[in-house]
Design a protein around this motif. Structure first.
Motif, PDB file in Angstrom:
ATOM      1  N   ASN A 264      -2.231   5.969   4.494  1.00  0.00           N
ATOM      2  CA  ASN A 264      -2.709   5.135   3.385  1.00  0.00           C
ATOM      3  C   ASN A 264      -3.780   5.873   2.589  1.00  0.00           C
ATOM      4  OD1 ASN A 264      -4.780   4.972   5.319  1.00  0.00           O
ATOM      5  ND2 ASN A 264      -5.360   2.897   4.699  1.00  0.00           N
ATOM      6  N   PHE A 265      -3.642   7.179   2.513  1.00  0.00           N
ATOM      7  CA  PHE A 265      -4.549   8.007   1.728  1.00  0.00           C
ATOM      8  C   PHE A 265      -3.791   9.233   1.260  1.00  0.00           C
ATOM      9  CE2 PHE A 265      -5.055   8.981   6.233  1.00  0.00           C
ATOM     10  CZ  PHE A 265      -4.785  10.345   6.264  1.00  0.00           C
ATOM     11  N   VAL A 266      -4.418   9.952   0.327  1.00  0.00           N
ATOM     12  CA  VAL A 266      -3.785  11.126  -0.277  1.00  0.00           C
ATOM     13  C   VAL A 266      -4.813  12.247  -0.353  1.00  0.00           C
ATOM     14  CG1 VAL A 266      -2.749  12.049  -2.376  1.00  0.00           C
ATOM     15  CG2 VAL A 266      -2.166   9.727  -1.620  1.00  0.00           C
TER      16      VAL A 266
ATOM     17  N   LEU B 167      -9.893  17.144  -1.788  1.00  0.00           N
ATOM     18  CA  LEU B 167     -10.551  15.862  -1.616  1.00  0.00           C
ATOM     19  C   LEU B 167      -9.521  14.860  -1.098  1.00  0.00           C
ATOM     20  CD1 LEU B 167     -12.575  15.721  -4.969  1.00  0.00           C
ATOM     21  CD2 LEU B 167     -13.507  16.179  -2.686  1.00  0.00           C
ATOM     22  N   ARG B 168     -10.002  13.745  -0.566  1.00  0.00           N
ATOM     23  CA  ARG B 168      -9.106  12.706  -0.047  1.00  0.00           C
ATOM     24  C   ARG B 168      -9.451  11.370  -0.686  1.00  0.00           C
ATOM     25  NH1 ARG B 168     -10.297  10.641   5.731  1.00  0.00           N
ATOM     26  NH2 ARG B 168     -11.484   9.173   4.464  1.00  0.00           N
ATOM     27  N   VAL B 169      -8.428  10.647  -1.114  1.00  0.00           N
ATOM     28  CA  VAL B 169      -8.634   9.322  -1.699  1.00  0.00           C
ATOM     29  C   VAL B 169      -7.821   8.297  -0.917  1.00  0.00           C
ATOM     30  CG1 VAL B 169      -6.780   9.644  -3.419  1.00  0.00           C
ATOM     31  CG2 VAL B 169      -8.586   7.936  -3.814  1.00  0.00           C
ATOM     32  N   SER B 170      -8.463   7.200  -0.532  1.00  0.00           N
ATOM     33  CA  SER B 170      -7.762   6.111   0.138  1.00  0.00           C
ATOM     34  C   SER B 170      -6.954   5.320  -0.892  1.00  0.00           C
ATOM     35  CB  SER B 170      -8.760   5.169   0.811  1.00  0.00           C
ATOM     36  OG  SER B 170      -9.637   5.871   1.661  1.00  0.00           O
ATOM     37  N   THR B 171      -5.892   4.682  -0.428  1.00  0.00           N
ATOM     38  CA  THR B 171      -5.092   3.829  -1.302  1.00  0.00           C
ATOM     39  C   THR B 171      -5.760   2.466  -1.405  1.00  0.00           C
ATOM     40  OG1 THR B 171      -3.091   4.966  -0.561  1.00  0.00           O
ATOM     41  CG2 THR B 171      -2.809   2.868  -1.708  1.00  0.00           C
TER      42      THR B 171
ATOM     43  N   LEU C 141       0.823  -1.207   0.000  1.00  0.00           N
ATOM     44  CA  LEU C 141       0.000   0.000   0.000  1.00  0.00           C
ATOM     45  C   LEU C 141       0.857   1.257   0.000  1.00  0.00           C
ATOM     46  CD1 LEU C 141      -2.793  -1.196   2.447  1.00  0.00           C
ATOM     47  CD2 LEU C 141      -3.058  -0.678   0.016  1.00  0.00           C
ATOM     48  N   LYS C 142       1.974   1.231   0.683  1.00  0.00           N
ATOM     49  CA  LYS C 142       2.866   2.391   0.667  1.00  0.00           C
ATOM     50  C   LYS C 142       3.389   2.648  -0.744  1.00  0.00           C
ATOM     51  CE  LYS C 142       5.867   2.566   4.146  1.00  0.00           C
ATOM     52  NZ  LYS C 142       6.800   2.072   5.194  1.00  0.00           N
ATOM     53  N   ALA C 143       3.758   1.585  -1.439  1.00  0.00           N
ATOM     54  CA  ALA C 143       4.226   1.744  -2.819  1.00  0.00           C
ATOM     55  C   ALA C 143       3.113   2.277  -3.719  1.00  0.00           C
ATOM     56  CB  ALA C 143       4.754   0.408  -3.344  1.00  0.00           C
ATOM     57  N   GLU C 144       1.897   1.770  -3.528  1.00  0.00           N
ATOM     58  CA  GLU C 144       0.769   2.253  -4.322  1.00  0.00           C
ATOM     59  C   GLU C 144       0.428   3.704  -3.994  1.00  0.00           C
ATOM     60  OE1 GLU C 144      -1.495   1.030  -6.878  1.00  0.00           O
ATOM     61  OE2 GLU C 144       0.453   0.098  -7.129  1.00  0.00           O
ATOM     62  N   ARG C 145       0.490   4.057  -2.716  1.00  0.00           N
ATOM     63  CA  ARG C 145       0.254   5.465  -2.335  1.00  0.00           C
ATOM     64  C   ARG C 145       1.216   6.379  -3.068  1.00  0.00           C
ATOM     65  NH1 ARG C 145       2.635   6.367   3.219  1.00  0.00           N
ATOM     66  NH2 ARG C 145       4.482   6.191   1.888  1.00  0.00           N
ATOM     67  N   ASP C 146       2.480   6.007  -3.085  1.00  0.00           N
ATOM     68  CA  ASP C 146       3.482   6.854  -3.733  1.00  0.00           C
ATOM     69  C   ASP C 146       3.246   6.924  -5.238  1.00  0.00           C
ATOM     70  OD1 ASP C 146       4.580   7.242  -1.239  1.00  0.00           O
ATOM     71  OD2 ASP C 146       6.219   5.807  -1.515  1.00  0.00           O
ATOM     72  N   ARG C 147       2.785   5.817  -5.832  1.00  0.00           N
ATOM     73  CA  ARG C 147       2.440   5.852  -7.259  1.00  0.00           C
ATOM     74  C   ARG C 147       1.304   6.820  -7.526  1.00  0.00           C
ATOM     75  NH1 ARG C 147      -1.080   3.221 -11.132  1.00  0.00           N
ATOM     76  NH2 ARG C 147      -2.103   1.895  -9.583  1.00  0.00           N
ATOM     77  N   VAL C 148       0.289   6.793  -6.659  1.00  0.00           N
ATOM     78  CA  VAL C 148      -0.852   7.691  -6.831  1.00  0.00           C
ATOM     79  C   VAL C 148      -0.402   9.148  -6.701  1.00  0.00           C
ATOM     80  CG1 VAL C 148      -3.032   8.443  -5.795  1.00  0.00           C
ATOM     81  CG2 VAL C 148      -2.586   6.006  -6.150  1.00  0.00           C
ATOM     82  N   VAL C 149       0.447   9.438  -5.717  1.00  0.00           N
ATOM     83  CA  VAL C 149       0.946  10.808  -5.538  1.00  0.00           C
ATOM     84  C   VAL C 149       1.668  11.273  -6.799  1.00  0.00           C
ATOM     85  CG1 VAL C 149       2.623  12.228  -4.292  1.00  0.00           C
ATOM     86  CG2 VAL C 149       1.096  10.707  -3.026  1.00  0.00           C
ATOM     87  N   THR C 150       2.567  10.438  -7.315  1.00  0.00           N
ATOM     88  CA  THR C 150       3.330  10.802  -8.514  1.00  0.00           C
ATOM     89  C   THR C 150       2.409  11.031  -9.701  1.00  0.00           C
ATOM     90  OG1 THR C 150       5.258   9.556  -7.745  1.00  0.00           O
ATOM     91  CG2 THR C 150       5.131  10.030 -10.102  1.00  0.00           C
ATOM     92  N   ALA C 151       1.436  10.148  -9.881  1.00  0.00           N
ATOM     93  CA  ALA C 151       0.529  10.265 -11.024  1.00  0.00           C
ATOM     94  C   ALA C 151      -0.355  11.500 -10.915  1.00  0.00           C
ATOM     95  CB  ALA C 151      -0.320   9.007 -11.142  1.00  0.00           C
TER      96      ALA C 151
END
Length: 395
Positions: A312-314, A348-352, A288-298
């Protein structure tokens, strides 16, 4: 038989009139990323172990459970000692039905009529709601524009309002912002300089953080409390198990207000089974940490502003148009993706979620936020996924 009375006609406490209960929308959509749940189901070996533990507990359900949950508190202490960088004894640990009940018990013991709690908002809204429910006064402390805590302004707020309880949320919900060790120490010292004040560090999302837990700060600080939950990293939101670590005297204090036999035998058995599978569950946290960072970058590549997240959210935005924030939320929902509008203006906030859920979100956010931002295309696929050539998409 339905009641003819409305809520306003009941003799509820005045401070509850006109208020709404806490809750996030529970809608039947394909991608639900609004409540910071762990998206991974429990592994089958753990499910089987839970069944075994619960079956053992079921044989004695005619008896009350262990009122003090000694075995569970002992295992939680071992988990904290192993992962938190600080030795913790079971006498320092208390557990309850979710971290919300933990916080409620703390305010029942240290807040109440004539007393005040202070938190730094925007933050977890249940802090102020539990304060109201326990008839504890609430003061909203300051944050900077980047959502970090302004230490000097916070010191002034503490000196002015002289709170009995101070809440520090790290990582903070809904912003994802972590609070560093020096800030916590500064606020703790400022609070104790006024009077003996309980400082509660809410670490519900700490397993997702890049930094270390603030657990070692407990040494020599009897008014400091570190609150945790099994809802997030352990993927056990349905279990409802929260806990804290503090001086043993704090544990003694909350036992004055806890309900008799408040943790069921089934809850204790399930939590103990989950703790047996800590390594597997923390492996999901790494994903989930890796996915969170992917979402932030994207999201940043798409032209959106994103708050640095250790959770675990952004939190993403910033939507300057009046009504743009809710419009984007609705457009995402129209695409089958549910995120959270916490009421923070422009954000807004999105969960990973799983990689597939995160990709669906990123594809939807491109369409939903397009009218508000100038965004490139083709930057949202997960590593290894088939996608059109990015150069072609950007041309």
């Amino acid at each position: 038989m339905s009641s003819a009375l409305s809520l306003d006609q009941l003799p509820v406490r005045e401070e509850l009139r006109g208020k709404s209960p806490y809750g996030a929308p529970q809608l039947d959509v394909s991608v639900r990323l609004n409540t910071n749940e762990n998206p991974y189901s429990l592994p089958e070996p753990l499910v089987r172990r839970i069944a075994e533990r619960v079956a053992e507990a079921a044989r004695d359900l005619n008896r009350y459970p262990d009122r003090d949950a000694v075995e569970l508190r002992t295992e939680l202490a071992r988990y904290l000692t192993r992962t938190g960088g600080h030795p913790v004894a079971f006498e320092q640990v208390w557990a309850a039905n979710g971290s919300n009940e933990v916080l409620q018990q703390l305010l029942q013991a240290f807040g109440g009529p004539g007393r005040t709690a202070l938190g730094f908002e925007p933050s977890y809204s249940m802090h102020s709601l539990i304060a109201r429910g326990t008839n504890t006064g609430w003061v909203s402390g300051p944050r900077r524009e980047d959502f970090t805590v302004d230490v000097e302004a916070a010191r002034q707020a503490i000196a002015t309002h002289r709170p009995d309880v101070v809440f520090i949320t790290s990582p903070n919900n809904p912003t994802g912002t972590a609070v560093d060790r020096e800030t916590v120490l500064a606020l703790h010292e400022a609070a104790q300089a006024v009077k003996p004040t309980m400082v509660v560090v809410d670490e519900a999302y700490v397993e997702f953080s890049r930094g270390e837990s603030l657990l070692p700060l407990l040494a020599g600080r009897p008014h400091l409390v570190i609150s945790r939950t099994m809802s997030k990293a352990f993927g056990a939101a349905g279990l409802r198990l929260g806990y804290f670590a503090a001086d043993p005297a704090v544990v003694d204090a909350v036992q004055l207000v806890r309900l008799p036999y408040h943790l069921s035998a089934v809850t204790q058995a399930t939590a103990l089974a989950a703790l047996e599978h800590t390594d597997t569950l923390l492996g999901y946290v790494d994903r989930l940490k890796a996915e969170r960072d992917r979402v932030v970058t994207a999201l940043r590549a798409l032209g959106l502003e994103v708050t640095d997240s250790d959770a675990n959210f952004v939190q993403f935005g910033r939507f300057e148009d009046p009504g743009g924030q809710h419009a984007v939320w609705q457009r995402l929902l129209d695409h089958g993706v549910l995120v959270r509008d916490n009421g923070v203006p422009g954000w807004l906030r999105v969960s990973t979620g799983t990689p597939e859920e995160n990709t669906a979100f990123l594809e939807a956010v491109r369409e939903a936020a397009g009218p508000y931002l100038d965004m490139p295309r083709g930057l949202s696929a997960a590593p290894g996924e088939d996608r059109p050539n990015e150069k072609e998409q950007l041309s």
